[in-house]
Motif scaffolding. Structure first.
Motif, short mmCIF file in Angstrom:
data_model
loop_
_atom_site.label_atom_id
_atom_site.label_comp_id
_atom_site.label_asym_id
_atom_site.label_seq_id
_atom_site.Cartn_x
_atom_site.Cartn_y
_atom_site.Cartn_z
N SER A 274 1.00 -1.39 -0.09
CA SER A 274 0.16 0.13 -0.10
C SER A 274 1.00 1.35 0.06
O SER A 274 0.62 2.06 -0.61
CB SER A 274 -0.89 0.13 1.18
OG SER A 274 -1.97 -1.03 1.20
N LEU A 275 1.76 1.16 0.79
CA LEU A 275 2.73 2.57 0.80
C LEU A 275 3.39 2.85 -0.54
O LEU A 275 3.57 3.77 -0.85
CB LEU A 275 3.75 2.14 2.14
CG LEU A 275 3.13 2.31 3.66
CD1 LEU A 275 4.16 1.90 4.44
CD2 LEU A 275 2.60 3.45 3.58
N SER A 276 4.08 1.55 -1.09
CA SER A 276 4.51 1.74 -2.45
C SER A 276 3.79 2.21 -3.35
O SER A 276 4.19 2.83 -4.22
CB SER A 276 5.39 0.67 -2.65
OG SER A 276 4.71 -0.45 -2.88
N TYR A 277 2.48 1.71 -3.43
CA TYR A 277 1.55 2.09 -4.29
C TYR A 277 1.30 3.63 -4.36
O TYR A 277 1.33 4.39 -5.31
CB TYR A 277 0.14 1.32 -3.99
CG TYR A 277 -0.67 1.42 -5.24
CD1 TYR A 277 -1.15 0.43 -6.19
CD2 TYR A 277 -1.59 2.64 -5.21
CE1 TYR A 277 -2.11 0.60 -7.09
CE2 TYR A 277 -2.70 2.81 -6.02
CZ TYR A 277 -2.85 1.69 -7.09
OH TYR A 277 -3.91 1.96 -7.93
N HIS A 297 -0.72 13.00 -0.84
CA HIS A 297 -0.55 11.56 -0.60
C HIS A 297 0.82 11.05 0.27
O HIS A 297 0.91 9.93 0.83
CB HIS A 297 -0.38 10.83 -1.85
CG HIS A 297 -1.67 10.57 -2.78
ND1 HIS A 297 -2.74 9.65 -2.11
CD2 HIS A 297 -2.19 11.37 -3.73
CE1 HIS A 297 -3.64 10.00 -3.12
NE2 HIS A 297 -3.54 10.89 -3.97
N TRP A 298 1.59 12.17 -0.04
CA TRP A 298 3.22 11.91 0.97
C TRP A 298 2.87 12.01 2.42
O TRP A 298 3.15 11.53 3.38
CB TRP A 298 4.34 12.93 0.71
CG TRP A 298 4.92 12.51 -0.63
CD1 TRP A 298 5.27 10.97 -0.61
CD2 TRP A 298 5.05 13.25 -1.72
NE1 TRP A 298 6.19 11.12 -2.05
CE2 TRP A 298 6.06 12.26 -2.62
CE3 TRP A 298 5.24 14.52 -1.88
CZ2 TRP A 298 6.57 12.60 -3.57
CZ3 TRP A 298 5.67 14.83 -3.33
CH2 TRP A 298 6.57 13.98 -4.10
N SER A 307 8.92 7.14 8.61
CA SER A 307 10.25 6.86 8.28
C SER A 307 10.13 6.17 6.85
O SER A 307 11.10 5.38 6.39
CB SER A 307 10.83 6.07 9.19
OG SER A 307 10.49 4.82 9.31
N TYR A 308 9.14 6.14 6.19
CA TYR A 308 9.03 5.46 4.87
C TYR A 308 9.81 6.28 3.86
O TYR A 308 9.22 7.38 3.40
CB TYR A 308 7.72 5.18 4.46
CG TYR A 308 7.68 4.26 3.34
CD1 TYR A 308 7.62 2.74 3.30
CD2 TYR A 308 7.20 4.82 1.76
CE1 TYR A 308 7.62 2.19 2.13
CE2 TYR A 308 7.23 4.05 0.85
CZ TYR A 308 7.38 2.75 1.06
OH TYR A 308 7.46 1.90 -0.33
N ASN A 310 11.93 8.46 1.75
CA ASN A 310 12.33 9.87 1.84
C ASN A 310 11.11 10.78 1.97
O ASN A 310 10.98 11.92 1.58
CB ASN A 310 13.18 10.47 0.71
CG ASN A 310 12.41 10.42 -0.83
OD1 ASN A 310 11.54 9.52 -0.82
ND2 ASN A 310 13.01 10.87 -1.48
N THR A 311 10.10 10.09 2.16
CA THR A 311 8.72 11.06 2.46
C THR A 311 8.61 12.16 3.32
O THR A 311 8.12 13.11 2.95
CB THR A 311 7.54 9.85 3.13
OG1 THR A 311 7.50 8.73 2.27
CG2 THR A 311 6.34 10.86 3.29
N LYS A 312 9.50 12.11 4.56
CA LYS A 312 9.95 13.21 5.31
C LYS A 312 10.50 14.51 4.63
O LYS A 312 9.92 15.54 4.55
CB LYS A 312 10.53 13.06 6.66
CG LYS A 312 10.48 14.06 7.58
CD LYS A 312 11.30 13.61 8.83
CE LYS A 312 11.42 14.77 9.96
NZ LYS A 312 11.91 15.94 9.31
N THR A 313 11.61 14.05 3.73
CA THR A 313 12.22 15.05 2.98
C THR A 313 11.33 15.59 2.01
O THR A 313 11.25 16.79 1.70
CB THR A 313 13.44 14.58 2.52
OG1 THR A 313 14.21 14.03 3.29
CG2 THR A 313 14.32 15.46 1.68
N LYS A 314 10.79 14.84 1.38
CA LYS A 314 9.65 15.36 0.17
C LYS A 314 8.67 16.35 0.75
O LYS A 314 8.56 17.44 0.11
CB LYS A 314 8.85 13.99 -0.31
CG LYS A 314 9.61 13.23 -1.09
CD LYS A 314 9.68 13.82 -2.68
CE LYS A 314 10.39 12.89 -3.42
NZ LYS A 314 10.58 13.25 -4.83
#
Length: 455
Positions: A274-277, A297-298, A307-308, A310-314
């Motif tokens: 689900s997360l990668s989708y 979505h991020w 921590s998935y 680089n979501t936080k950086t995005k």
């Protein structure tokens, strides 16, 4: 004389007892046969009575124990039947009366009926010790291993069964899928296509054919297969993800988004799939310059797993962009809409654009003359809208394009930063690098000028 008579009498008695014992023993097979006849005629009660009487006197008589197990099977008392059959296997010399292979077959069926898959496999393995080419054993063990996703071993057993008996049509689909997962794509395609000929439900075969053709980059055929199964809930998420990846690879981001949005309802929420989708969907929104949707979505990903990747950086990068008026306009408008702004930024560098060509929805290539040094040859200007650091490879690609356009020098203009390797590569290529810091200030000046009366 009296002693001799006594011994003779004892001897005679022993002979009588032995004869009686032998008579009874030799009578047992007949009684077992009679019980079997009752069992075959569904008269379970009479069969049970005979077996019970025999076992009362001879508790380890293997034929009677085996027949009792078969009676229990008829009565659907599967756990008791399993215990009885295993007891038969523990009787010394049982194989003189009962077929060991038949016992294992019964146990395999019982383990299947009680969903004890691993024990079922073990029984079929025992059967294969007697006959490695046993069709039924290979057929059943192949299906069990396939259900357990042990595709390598499943392929071996199913192939052995199907090769000997091509009428086993239920081997085709699991054989095709197992071959696919074993990287045997030639046979995978053959078996999957053949399974479609007789399948009442072709969805699973079509789904895997889609994956097969996608891996071969036969996107047209892959898309046809995936579209055929998109209404099947089992394959909704997988097929929509695959279609999204195909469209994204071809930079058709709006189409990718449409497909990926269709599959969102099938996601469970927090698992890796689900997360990668959702991450792929966010990237497609990013590439399509729909930053607000990408950030949404991020944020969903971050709520599930902060921590998935680089979501936080995005999120940090794009929140900064959305909070800055000058940066927001660069990321929320199309490059066509931004052409006047980019042209003015380039003009402030004292260059006059003589040609421009879109590379993709985020990149443009320009040729320009220096208005102060009109006798100099044209230079190349590359504009790249991204938040990712520009890499050495991208600088090398720009240099090759410069040469192809007969430009001796160039400017790489981006909304991001340059990696250290990219900077080192540019230093030997007559390429000037202008990153987000320069661009933000330049846009700020242009926007300030426009805001003034007469600007």
């Amino acid at each position: 004389m009296t002693t001799i008579k006594i011994l003779a009498a004892v001897f005679t008695l022993c002979l009588v007892l032995i004869a009686a014992f032998v008579a009874r023993k030799t009578h047992l097979p007949g009684r077992i046969k009679k019980a079997e006849e009752f069992l075959e005629n569904e008269d379970i009660q009479k069969a049970s009575e005979i077996v019970k009487k025999i076992l009362n006197k001879y508790p380890d008589y293997a034929p009677a124990r085996y027949l009792r197990a078969r009676i229990l099977i008829k009565q659907k008392q599967y756990l008791l039947a399993i215990s009885e059959l295993n007891g038969v296997l523990g009787i010394a010399g049982f194989a003189d009366f009962v077929s060991e292979v038949d016992v294992h077959y019964h146990l395999a069926n019982l383990y299947r009926d009680t969903q004890q898959w691993q024990k079922e496999v073990e029984e079929y393995k025992a059967i294969l010790n007697f006959n490695p080419d046993d069709i039924r054993a290979n057929h059943r063990i192949g299906h069990v291993l396939y259900r357990q996703k042990n595709y390598g071993d499943a392929r071996e057993h199913l192939l052995k069964a199907y090769t000997q008996d091509p009428s086993l049509g239920d081997c085709l689909l699991p054989l095709g899928v197992s071959c696919f997962h074993s990287a045997d794509h030639t046979n995978a395609e053959q078996y999957l296509l053949k399974s479609l000929e007789a399948a009442s439900d072709p969805s699973e075969a079509q789904y895997y054919l889609g994956a097969l053709y996608k891996s071969k980059k036969d996107y047209e055929t892959a898309m046809r297969m995936y579209n055929a199964v998109r209404k099947d809930r089992r394959f909704l998420v997988g097929s929509m993800r695959a279609l999204g990846e195909i469209y994204a690879e071809q930079e058709m981001y709006d189409e990718a988004i449409e497909r990926l949005e269709e599959g969102l309802g099938g996601l469970s929420g927090k698992d890796e799939e689900s997360l990668s989708y959702r991450y792929l969907l966010a990237e497609c929104y990013e590439r399509a310059n729909k930053i607000t949707e990408a950030v949404y979505h991020w944020q969903k990903i971050s709520e599930a797993n902060s921590s998935y990747r680089n979501t936080k950086t995005k999120l940090d990068d794009y929140r900064g962009i959305l909070d800055n008026d000058n940066q927001r306009v660069l990321f929320t408008a199309s490059l066509e809409e931004l052409q006047p702004l980019i042209t003015e930024v380039i003009a402030r560098l004292n260059y006059n654009i003589i040609s421009k060509n879109p590379v993709n929805i985020n990149e443009y290539f320009y040729k320009a003359f220096n208005i102060k040094r009109i006798n100099e040859p044209p230079l190349a200007i590359y504009f790249n809208r991204t938040t990712r650091d520009i890499t050495e490879s991208q600088i090398n690609d720009f240099y090759q394009r410069m040469n192809a356009e007969n430009c001796k020098s160039g400017i790489y203009l981006t909304t991001a930063k340059f990696s250290i390797r990219a900077k080192n590569a540019a230093s030997s290529m007559m390429a000037e690098l202008m990153d987000s810091t320069f661009l933000n200030k330049a846009v700020e000046r242009v926007m300030l000028k426009r805001s003034k009366p007469g600007g």
